[in-house]
Structure formats: structure tokens, C-alpha cells
Motif scaffolding. Sequence first.
Motif, PDB file in Angstrom:
ATOM      1  N   GLU A 195       0.822  -1.205   0.000  1.00  0.00           N
ATOM      2  CA  GLU A 195       0.000   0.000   0.000  1.00  0.00           C
ATOM      3  C   GLU A 195       0.863   1.266   0.000  1.00  0.00           C
ATOM      4  O   GLU A 195       0.576   2.231  -0.719  1.00  0.00           O
ATOM      5  CB  GLU A 195      -0.933  -0.024   1.210  1.00  0.00           C
ATOM      6  CG  GLU A 195      -1.984  -1.135   1.118  1.00  0.00           C
ATOM      7  CD  GLU A 195      -2.788  -1.287   2.379  1.00  0.00           C
ATOM      8  OE1 GLU A 195      -2.386  -0.684   3.395  1.00  0.00           O
ATOM      9  OE2 GLU A 195      -3.812  -2.006   2.353  1.00  0.00           O
ATOM     10  N   GLN A 262      -6.052   3.550  -3.222  1.00  0.00           N
ATOM     11  CA  GLN A 262      -6.003   3.257  -1.801  1.00  0.00           C
ATOM     12  C   GLN A 262      -6.923   4.216  -1.043  1.00  0.00           C
ATOM     13  O   GLN A 262      -6.940   5.418  -1.318  1.00  0.00           O
ATOM     14  CB  GLN A 262      -4.570   3.387  -1.284  1.00  0.00           C
ATOM     15  CG  GLN A 262      -3.602   2.399  -1.901  1.00  0.00           C
ATOM     16  CD  GLN A 262      -3.978   0.962  -1.621  1.00  0.00           C
ATOM     17  OE1 GLN A 262      -4.670   0.690  -0.653  1.00  0.00           O
ATOM     18  NE2 GLN A 262      -3.526   0.048  -2.476  1.00  0.00           N
ATOM     19  N   LEU A 299      -4.454   6.105   5.167  1.00  0.00           N
ATOM     20  CA  LEU A 299      -4.699   4.710   4.819  1.00  0.00           C
ATOM     21  C   LEU A 299      -4.736   3.833   6.065  1.00  0.00           C
ATOM     22  O   LEU A 299      -5.597   2.957   6.218  1.00  0.00           O
ATOM     23  CB  LEU A 299      -3.611   4.225   3.864  1.00  0.00           C
ATOM     24  CG  LEU A 299      -3.642   2.754   3.459  1.00  0.00           C
ATOM     25  CD1 LEU A 299      -4.955   2.420   2.769  1.00  0.00           C
ATOM     26  CD2 LEU A 299      -2.470   2.430   2.556  1.00  0.00           C
TER      27      LEU A 299
END
Length: 391
Positions: A195, A262, A299
Amino acid sequence: MRRFSLWMKAHPAFGDSLIAGLLLIFDMGVGVSAFDRGVSFSAFLAVTLLMLGPLPFRRYHPLGSAYLILAGAFLQLFTHGGNEGVPVRMSDFALAIALYTLVAYTGRKAALVYSGWLLAGTLLWAIFQIGEIQAVFLAFMVFVIFGFSWAMGEFVGARRAYHSELEQRLKLLETERDQQAKLAVGEERSRIARELHDVVAHAVSVMIVHADGAAYTIRSQPEVAENAVRTIAQTGRLALTEMRRLLGVLRSEDAETQWAPQPDVRGVVELAENTRAAGVPVRLEITGDVDDLPAGVGLSIYRIVQEALTNTIKHAGAGTTALVRLARTQEELRLEVIDNGFGTPHDVVKVSGGNGLIGMRERTAVLGGEFEAGPNPGGGWRVRATFPLAA
């Protein structure tokens, strides 16, 4: 009393010494009358020491102790003083204890050999007492006692084998649990790395686009070019920060690449709506501006809230409500997810290893934050995470 019992279990020689002492006291009582019947004191004492002396060491050296006791019993056959001597002594019970010990601690093979010697000794003892009805009855009682000792040894030996196997399984389960936790940490760190890689790749792409735009407008529109350069500088600093975090995380090269945008803090609103749709009312409280958070922090917040609300849906029970609280200051960002359910995710953590909590803790640690999860004092479950923003 329980503490004394545990101490006795940890020091078995003490209990065996008490048994030997008790038998010695009763044996000396028999010896007083035996001396009047012509039994030698030295022979009596030698038999007593051979038969009762090994008892405190029978668990540590079962075979040696058993044969020392057997030697004392054979010596007794020739020093008992004839028919007028001592046909049965309290120390003779040491033979039954030795047989029990061999069955429980050594195995059937050694116990069978020992039983053969006991049979031979009992027959010899019966021959010395031949002609007396009492001897036949005593021989029968001896065989009953030896049979009972064998049965007790089988029972205790089976329990010891069961407990030993249970302990081995528990050790294997603990090892497996630790390995699963390590694997979960590795998988979560790989996921975080992927990520963060996407975040850095996006930042670099933005820098390239703005650099191209600045190159085209630097002569005709210097103001636009100047803004583009500022954006490049700001994005570059953020990308550098995320790159440093990325280098601290192990990334698995064989992991499947995911080409998807994301999520960030703005996705928390959608998570709350989805949780409400699943039947759990969620209240969302946001203090401060959270729209311009670093991509990695946003995130991680999204993933932690997602995991915490998923646990609430799974384990909190009916009638549960949840609160998601986000508070941003100049120095840090505080996240708190609380539910008032009667379920106990802590039990799930004990059984499964708590991979969800491991993932949340790893995400917070990668960003230099602090994580805490546990039962709420007022009931329910609470998850807290703090992310530093000053750096």
C-alpha cells in the motif's frame, strides 16, 4: 493446603520419606517382639535398611530401588528366625510399592521380570511357613496386594502418559500459535508495504505530471509554473517520508499486485454507513481538519477503523452501538473506536492469535504511533491509536 500439595508434587522425595518413616516406626514395633523370638538385631536392621532405605529415591531410580528392596526381602527369608520368627513385617509393603513404581514409571517389561522374582520369593516364603494354614492365607493376601499394586501402577502410568502427551500438545500449540503470529505479522507488513508503495508511486506520478506542466508553461505562464514547482516540492517531501517508511517494511516480491486506489480518512464515513447497514448504529465524531493528512496515515486510519468495526459486527452481539472518534491537533492525530457490546473479542484473540489486532498494531508502529486495545471499563471493547504529525 493447595500450596502444600503443589510443593509435595514438586518434591516427591519428601512424601516418600514420610512413607518410609511410617513403615519404619511400625516395623520397629514388630521388631521388639521379634528380638524375644531369637531374631538377630543386626539382621533385622539390615533388612529394614535394604527395604525402606531406597523408598525416598524410588521415583528417580525405580529399577535400582526395586532390586535393593528385593534383596532385602530375600535376606529376610534367611534371617526371620524360623517358624517362631517374624512371618510378616511392615517393611514388606515396600515390595508392593516397588512393583507399583516399576509399572507406573518404567514399563510392563521390567515390572514383569520383577513380578517373577516376587513370585519366586513368595513361594520360598510359603515353603518356610509350610504346614501352617496361616501361611496359605498370608500368601493369598500377598498376591492380592501385588495385584492391586500392579493395577494402581497401570492407572497412574496411563495418567502420566496422558498428561505427558497433553503437555507436548500444548507446547506444539504454543509453537504453532507463535509461528502463526509471526506469519500474520509478515503478511500484514507485506500488505502495508504494497500500500505504501502505491502511495509513493502516486506521488511520483504527480511530480512527473507537474514537472512536465511547469516545463511547458515556464516561459508563457511563469505563475502557473511556479505553483507547479511548489506542488512538486510538497509532493516530493511527502513521497520521501513515505519512502522512508516503506524501506522499514519487508515487502514480499511474490505477492499479487493490486491496482486499485487506496482509501483514506474520507472512506471512514463510508465504513460507518456500511456498518449501520449491517445493523450496528455508528456515531462518527471528527475534530479538526483531517482532509490533508499524509497518505500513509490516512490509509492506516481507514484500515484500523475497518478492522475494529468488523470485530464489532462479528463479536459484540445484538443491540450494540459503536463510536468512532477522530481528533487532530497540531502535534498528533488520535483515533478511538468504542463499542458497548457484551461480546468479548479478547476471547477470540486468545483462541485465534488475534491477527486483526496484530495488523492494527503493525500499522500504527510503522508510522511511529502508539496502539492500545482491550476491554472498555464500562463494558464492550475499545481500540485506540495515536499518530504523530509534527514530523
